[in-house]
Design a protein around this motif. Structure first.
Motif, PDB file in Angstrom:
ATOM      1  N   CYS A 114       0.828  -1.214   0.000  1.00  0.00           N
ATOM      2  CA  CYS A 114       0.000   0.000   0.000  1.00  0.00           C
ATOM      3  C   CYS A 114       0.860   1.260   0.000  1.00  0.00           C
TER       4      CYS A 114
ATOM      5  N   ASP B 112      -1.077   4.345  -1.439  1.00  0.00           N
ATOM      6  CA  ASP B 112      -2.318   4.284  -0.665  1.00  0.00           C
ATOM      7  C   ASP B 112      -1.966   4.495   0.810  1.00  0.00           C
TER       8      ASP B 112
ATOM      9  N   GLU C   4      -4.632   3.597   3.674  1.00  0.00           N
ATOM     10  CA  GLU C   4      -4.664   2.171   4.008  1.00  0.00           C
ATOM     11  C   GLU C   4      -3.402   1.764   4.774  1.00  0.00           C
TER      12      GLU C   4
ATOM     13  N   LYS D 289      -3.886   2.632   8.330  1.00  0.00           N
ATOM     14  CA  LYS D 289      -4.780   1.673   8.998  1.00  0.00           C
ATOM     15  C   LYS D 289      -4.035   0.393   9.360  1.00  0.00           C
TER      16      LYS D 289
END
Length: 181
Positions: A121, A126, A129, A132
């Motif tokens: 990611c 990204d 993400e 997270k």
């Protein structure tokens, strides 16, 4: 003989210039790290984590620092998983061994998540993400601590759990600076 002495003076000047030209750059790198870390939730911890890795001095962007912090977190997770696995094997058949097995599973899962999904990611841009995944990986330390609370014993890996939490937090804070808001 005179020619050799003449050649050594210019060479000495070049070497001195090269040595002194790197001093302001190193100071600027420390300043850059501090500047970026001041944008995070815990600037002191951020600076401490990044200064432990010599690659940080080469960073010139927030993305560079976030990438380094992510790699520091991955390395920490992998190391902790290995150490905890060894401890669990030595304590098999005991309540501590069971708690360490819970810890190992948590760290092993976090290692897979960070090495595969976190890296993928991040490299793909990204960042939301990635953040997270880092936050989820930070939970490995909580799972480990809770496993020992469940048996009423002090965890022998608390220092590693603290380090994991710190590394994940710093990496997530730096990655969050890259998230389009």
């Amino acid at each position: 003989m005179a020619r050799a002495a003449t050649m050594s003076l210019p060479m000495s000047l070049i070497l001195l210039a090269a040595m002194f030209s790197t001093l302001p750059a190193a100071h600027a790198d420390a300043g850059f790290i501090s500047y970026i870390c001041n944008k995070t939730k815990n600037a002191t911890m951020c600076v401490a984590v990044l200064r432990d890795d010599p690659e940080s001095a080469k960073a010139s962007t927030v993305r560079d620092l976030a990438n380094i912090a992510l790699q520091i977190t991955i390395n920490t997770t992998d190391h902790n998983a290995d150490v905890i696995d060894d401890l669990a094997k030595k304590s098999q058949g005991t309540s501590q061994g069971h708690a360490l097995t819970v810890c190992h599973k948590a760290y092993f899962g976090a290692s897979i998540d960070l090495n595969i999904f976190g890296r993928y990611c991040f490299d793909g841009g990204d960042y939301a993400e990635t953040s997270k995944i880092l936050s989820s990986a930070k939970g490995a330390s909580d799972k480990c601590e809770n496993a020992f609370k469940g048996i009423g014993k002090m965890p022998p890996v608390t220092a590693m759990d603290i380090m994991m939490t710190e590394r994940c937090s710093v990496a997530a804070d730096l990655v969050d600076l890259l998230v389009d808001k």
